[in-house]
Enzyme design. Structure first.
Site, short mmCIF file in Angstrom:
data_model
loop_
_atom_site.label_atom_id
_atom_site.label_comp_id
_atom_site.label_asym_id
_atom_site.label_seq_id
_atom_site.Cartn_x
_atom_site.Cartn_y
_atom_site.Cartn_z
N ASP A 44 0.81 -1.22 0.00
CA ASP A 44 0.00 0.00 0.00
C ASP A 44 0.85 1.27 0.00
O ASP A 44 0.30 2.38 -0.14
CB ASP A 44 -0.94 0.02 1.21
CG ASP A 44 -2.06 -1.01 1.08
OD1 ASP A 44 -2.17 -1.66 0.03
OD2 ASP A 44 -2.82 -1.16 2.05
N HIS A 119 -4.52 2.93 0.67
CA HIS A 119 -4.98 1.96 1.70
C HIS A 119 -6.43 2.30 2.02
O HIS A 119 -6.74 3.41 2.48
CB HIS A 119 -4.08 2.08 2.92
CG HIS A 119 -4.50 1.33 4.13
ND1 HIS A 119 -4.57 -0.04 4.18
CD2 HIS A 119 -4.87 1.76 5.37
CE1 HIS A 119 -4.95 -0.42 5.41
NE2 HIS A 119 -5.15 0.67 6.13
#
Ligand code: ZN
Ligand code: MN
Length: 257
Positions: A44, A119
């Protein structure tokens, strides 16, 4: 030698010159979170940073150091907090980190920001940090700062999704450590992917609610929520092309470049 777009690799006079020329600051916001047995903990971070790097090159911008920690992993979108290696921030901590970074750069002349989230769970703490920063700057008399905030995965053509998922796209939440993230990693950092460890268990299914704490059997044991089988660098290339070209176009439109 290609000129760097990473602001941390510039001296302060070089940075100031770029900002005085109107450069946009891109901030990649990630997480340190499990991504199954076949991917590293920093997926991420790598993915939004790569998108920011390419879009910054296209728009004359600079990429700020990535935020490597994010808001808590949720069972239905990231597998949950119980996996070894997942290290997360309280929402308040993430918001205030971002507030401080944007405020300091605003004080030093940055007037245009693009926050690129990598994320799923970060969305609202990032909104909060941005809002607090702009409010502080306004109270200090700096009222002309503008910012875009986005999730990079929203910038994809329907035709690309149809090509990757002929049976229908399972949705962004379930894509955690699955076909999309694995393909992008195979494109960008194949050295960090072990395709022999891709789980064979198929797509998870969750009820449309959360339970705290997660009851036994609620969490996916592998940490992978959909299905990464079939991931390839070629698919990663299609996705990255969409992300970069569509975000570049949006940034140019919003900032009149
Ligand atoms: Zn991820
Ligand atoms: Mn995540």
């Amino acid at each position: 030698m290609v000129e760097t777009v990473f602001m941390a690799e510039l001296s302060w006079p070089e940075w100031r010159e770029k900002i005085e020329g109107g450069a946009i600051i891109f901030i990649p916001i990630g997480a340190t979170e499990q991504h199954g047995p076949h991917l590293p903990l920093n997926v991420d971070v790598i993915l939004p940073t790569a998108v920011c790097e390419a879009v910054a090159r296209n728009t004359g911008g600079l990429v700020a150091p990535s935020l490597a920690y994010g808001y808590k992993s949720m069972p239905r979108s990231g597998g949950g907090q119980s996996f070894p290696g997942t290290a997360s921030l309280d929402a308040n901590t993430l918001s205030l980190m971002l507030r401080d970074i944007i405020r300091d750069m605003g004080v030093h002349g940055v007037r245009r920001f693009v926050l690129v989230n990598g994320h799923f769970e970060n969305t609202w703490p990032v909104v909060e940090g941005l809002d607090l920063a702009l409010r502080e700057l306004r109270r200090d008399g700096i009222a002309d700062v503008t910012a875009m905030r986005l999730e990079y995965w929203d910038f994809v053509k329907q035709a690309t999704l149809d090509r990757i998922f002929p049976d229908g796209f399972p949705g962004t939440e379930l894509e955690h450590a699955s076909l999309i993230e694995t393909s992008l990693m195979l494109k960008l950092r194949p050295d960090l992917v072990d395709v022999s460890k891709i789980p064979q268990e198929g797509r998870a299914s969750f009820p449309p609610y959360d339970i705290f704490p997660p009851p036994p059997g609620y969490l996916r044991e592998s940490g992978v929520l959909a299905d990464a089988r079939g991931a390839s660098a070629e698919i990663g290339e299609w996705l990255l092309h969409d992300h970069v070209s569509m975000i570049t176009a949006a940034v140019k439109k919003e900032f009149g470049l």
